[in-house]
Design an enzyme around this catalytic site. Structure first.
Site, mmCIF file in Angstrom:
data_model
loop_
_atom_site.group_PDB
_atom_site.id
_atom_site.type_symbol
_atom_site.label_atom_id
_atom_site.label_comp_id
_atom_site.label_asym_id
_atom_site.label_seq_id
_atom_site.Cartn_x
_atom_site.Cartn_y
_atom_site.Cartn_z
ATOM 1 N N SER A 121 0.804 -1.221 0.000
ATOM 2 C CA SER A 121 0.000 0.000 0.000
ATOM 3 C C SER A 121 0.837 1.272 0.000
ATOM 4 C CB SER A 121 -0.956 0.001 1.197
ATOM 5 O OG SER A 121 -0.245 -0.190 2.406
ATOM 6 N N HIS A 139 2.061 4.808 4.951
ATOM 7 C CA HIS A 139 1.263 5.467 3.927
ATOM 8 C C HIS A 139 1.721 6.917 3.722
ATOM 9 C CE1 HIS A 139 -2.316 2.491 4.595
ATOM 10 N NE2 HIS A 139 -1.277 1.932 4.016
#
Length: 398
Positions: free
Chosen positions: A138, A190
């Site tokens: 991610s 992230h």
């Protein structure tokens, strides 16, 4: 109507090589871990303390390939398919692989620097980030979101089809939404992916991105010839030789990126679809046409209005920044499919027929008053389409 296996095969063949390889790799690794009962992710996860104290740099790359749960790997891979496919068709397969490695590395460096700054700041020591164990693809996906959003040129994006946000805040809004909706999400992972994407978009990593001649030399190497001949392989010919993703201005429209628009519509787009549907519609967010080495041109009619800006940008960059690269990256890839029938009928070798057809098109445009060098570059960027080549040349002169 084609059956489900046929539709799935067509859908799968439409996914470029590197994107599909990452999909297979991550899915296979998860299944092997699941069947073998392996869950010692602390041995392979991204752990800043282990990287700094034991110099276990392999964690930078092993961490992005492993996933902790079925939902984790499924969500990441479903997000990768449309996002990675669009970017790979623009950049080429080798350049796409290089970008993934570069984004993973730069994101890891940001992660370590922030973790060190937080852990050893003079005001309040917070060592949790140094001991945070994170896995998953991610982080790279967040980098791709930033790059794709910058490339699209839109003014706003839709999050889950619920509300609109300014495009420049899109990645940050997703960061907050995921942090609020999901547990055990790596905020710093992230965040560093977003920072890495902005660094790539703003050209801060350009000194680590080779020129087009480097990628062309790799594609022409004999040890890679087996992969290059595969239909899913996208060559880098015709893309921006400076190496970074070009941005351009477009109309004030709202497009549907990752997790945007109606979520069910987006999910349905990830399901197997007829190949004619996915290839006949040119996405205005990603101008340009991917090409495969030793593959024939499809019957796709490009969206000329949306293509002209990017093709003009490619032409200007190619002719001004890397004039010597043009001839190195474009030989042997002029035109193939448009003369396939005549080659079979006459028995003339394909390379000879291609050369004659290309020279004729060059002479036509030169007779119109354009310079020969610019004509050759325009035809290569337009994949042999005379109308698009004329638009590129006219745009450049304007």
């Amino acid at each position: 109507m084609a059956g489900l296996p046929t539709r799935f095969h067509q859908w799968w063949e439409g996914i470029p090589l590197v994107t599909s390889s990452v999909l297979i790799g991550c899915s296979t690794i998860y299944l092997v871990c699941l069947l073998a009962g392996y869950d010692s992710f602390v041995e392979i996860c991204f752990l800043p303390s282990a990287i700094m104290s034991k110099f276990q740099v392999y964690r930078i790359f092993t961490s992005i390939l492993f996933h902790s749960s079925l939902l984790h790997v499924m969500f990441n891979m479903l997000a990768l398919v449309p996002l990675g496919s669009d970017l790979e068709r623009i950049m080429g397969s080798i350049r796409m692989l290089h970008m993934i490695i570069l984004l993973a590395t730069s994101s890891a460096l940001f992660h370590i620097l922030i973790a060190l700054a937080v852990a050893y700041n003079p005001f309040h020591h917070y060592a949790n980030f140094m001991n945070e164990c994170s896995i998953g693809f991610s982080g790279v996906l967040f980098s791709m979101i930033v790059i794709e959003t910058s490339l699209s040129g839109v003014q706003s994006r839709s999050v889950f089809g619920l509300f609109e946000v300014p495009a420049k805040w899109y990645a940050w809004i997703l960061l907050v939404v995921f942090q609020l909706l999901m547990s055990n999400v790596s905020l710093l992972g992230h965040l560093c992916g977003i920072l890495s994407g902005f660094a790539y978009t703003f050209g801060l990593l350009n000194y680590l991105v080779p020129g087009a001649l480097f990628f062309s030399s790799i594609e022409s190497s004999s040890w890679l010839s087996v992969l290059v001949r595969r239909p899913k392989f996208i060559i880098s010919t015709g893309v921006n030789p400076s190496g970074n993703i070009p941005t351009y201005s477009s109309q004030n429209t709202t497009t549907h990126g990752l997790l945007s628009g109606n979520i069910w519509s987006r999910l349905s787009s990830w399901m197997p679809q007829r190949d004619t549907t996915s290839q006949s519609t040119q996405d205005s967010r990603f101008p340009g046409q991917g090409r495969t080495l030793a593959g024939f041109r499809t019957d796709v009619i490009p969206a000329r209005n949306s293509d002209s800006n990017l093709h003009a940008s490619l032409l200007v960059n190619t002719s001004t920044d890397h004039p010597s690269d043009v001839s190195a990256i474009n030989p042997g890839n002029r035109r193939q499919s448009s003369m396939t029938a005549s080659v079979e009928a006459t028995g003339i070798p394909t390379t000879q027929q291609d050369s004659v057809g290309f020279d004729e098109e060059v002479q036509k445009l030169v007779s119109m008053g354009f310079e020969r060098t610019q004509v050759e570059v325009a035809l290569a960027a337009a994949d042999g389409d005379l109308e698009i080549a004329v638009e590129i040349l006219m745009t450049q002169q304007a």
